[in-house]
Enzyme design. Structure first.
Site, PDB file in Angstrom:
ATOM      1  N   SER A 150       0.888  -1.017   0.184  1.00 58.73           N
ATOM      2  CA  SER A 150       0.406  -0.106  -0.236  1.00 58.73           C
ATOM      3  C   SER A 150       0.777   1.385   0.299  1.00 58.73           C
ATOM      4  O   SER A 150       0.892   2.441  -0.309  1.00 58.73           O
ATOM      5  CB  SER A 150      -1.224  -0.163   1.284  1.00 58.73           C
ATOM      6  OG  SER A 150      -1.386  -1.508   1.608  1.00 58.73           O
ATOM      7  N   GLU A 151       2.066   1.276   0.642  1.00 56.85           N
ATOM      8  CA  GLU A 151       2.942   2.965   0.525  1.00 56.85           C
ATOM      9  C   GLU A 151       3.300   3.008  -0.277  1.00 56.85           C
ATOM     10  O   GLU A 151       3.761   4.171  -0.627  1.00 56.85           O
ATOM     11  CB  GLU A 151       3.581   1.942   2.065  1.00 56.85           C
ATOM     12  CG  GLU A 151       3.198   2.428   2.822  1.00 56.85           C
ATOM     13  CD  GLU A 151       2.729   3.758   4.319  1.00 56.85           C
ATOM     14  OE1 GLU A 151       3.366   4.723   2.695  1.00 56.85           O
ATOM     15  OE2 GLU A 151       2.679   3.806   5.172  1.00 56.85           O
ATOM     16  N   SER A 152       4.161   1.704  -1.100  1.00 54.29           N
ATOM     17  CA  SER A 152       5.159   1.963  -2.084  1.00 54.29           C
ATOM     18  C   SER A 152       4.877   1.076  -3.220  1.00 54.29           C
ATOM     19  O   SER A 152       5.661   1.160  -4.310  1.00 54.29           O
ATOM     20  CB  SER A 152       6.472   2.313  -1.457  1.00 54.29           C
ATOM     21  OG  SER A 152       6.825   0.410  -1.557  1.00 54.29           O
TER      22      SER A 152
END
Length: 263
Positions: A150-152
């Protein structure tokens, strides 16, 4: 609405122990002993701000009634009372908190995210690092995967507009707290592009947040995104920020898919 009224016959010298359970998740312990009224009022004021989660906009007052009894209350004092302290407490709406846990709108995207992981070269390369971090810090492997995805999207060179770096989007300041130091010719931000270091640092921080919030994944994720201070100001709930609520939904949705469809 949660509320308390404390009546103090002798406000110049008293001992109060208040134990409040709020929303079945947050405990407030305030101890005021042998204090002058002003000092006691200030300490109680700070405790109430830190611990109360109320419906809508709340206010807390201290006032003295006609009999000289001092009251601490979040209900508006009667007309004619002498108000000693009055202040507003910004709080999160319970509706927003509940909405942040509803991942249904993100389920389709979560399935696509997991499908992409299966062919993501970096993900395959760092899978061992993810497993090692899970074992080292006691964090569910699928949760770590969900955060990194989700972050990267498992891009080790990703940098957010706020300066978070790498697979788990770790802030350099956070990395320094966990012992990541700059070296000659390099910076902490540069070092965080190393997938193994990034995963271990991000997982260690996530582990700390999970312990801080008693294993409540939603609050740990909210703090990972918005910071511990934002969660505290929201009354130990998910802050009323669209970005944070969307983030929690997104990660929880991916986490849910990974639990039933591990990759």
């Amino acid at each position: 609405m949660y509320w308390v009224v404390l009546k103090i016959p002798n406000p110049s010298k008293f001992i109060i122990n208040v134990h409040l359970m709020l929303l079945s998740r947050f405990y407030l312990l305030t101890q005021l002993a042998e204090l002058a009224p002003l000092a006691a009022s200030r300490l109680l004021q700070g405790a109430l701000i830190a611990g109360w989660a109320l419906t809508g906009q709340a206010a807390v007052w201290t006032y003295v009634d006609a009999q000289g009894v001092t009251h601490f209350t979040n209900t508006e004092p009667p007309k004619g009372a002498t108000v000693v302290i009055g202040f507003d407490v910004p709080v999160v709406q319970p509706e927003a908190f509940k909405a942040a846990l509803d991942t249904s709108a993100h389920e389709a995207q979560a399935h696509r995210t997991v499908a992409v992981l299966q062919v993501n070269t970096i993900y395959k390369q760092v899978h061992g690092n993810l497993s090692d971090a899970s074992s080292a810090y006691g964090v569910d492997l699928n949760l770590i995967k969900a955060v990194a995805a989700s972050e990267s999207a498992f891009n080790p060179n990703a940098v957010s507009r706020k300066g978070a770096v790498g697979l788990m989007q770790v802030m350099p300041a956070t990395a320094r707290q966990y012992g990541v130091m700059a070296e000659p010719g390099s910076t902490v931000a540069r070092k965080l592009t190393n997938p193994e270091l990034n995963i271990h640092t991000g997982t260690k921080y996530l582990s700390y947040l999970l312990r801080l919030y008693g294993g409540q994944v939603d609050l740990a994720l909210a703090a990972y995104n918005a910071g511990e201070g934002a969660v505290l100001k929201a009354g130990n709930q998910i802050p009323d920020y669209k970005e944070t609520q969307d983030y929690v939904r997104k990660v929880l949705a991916v986490y849910k898919v990974l639990q039933t469809r591990p990759v």
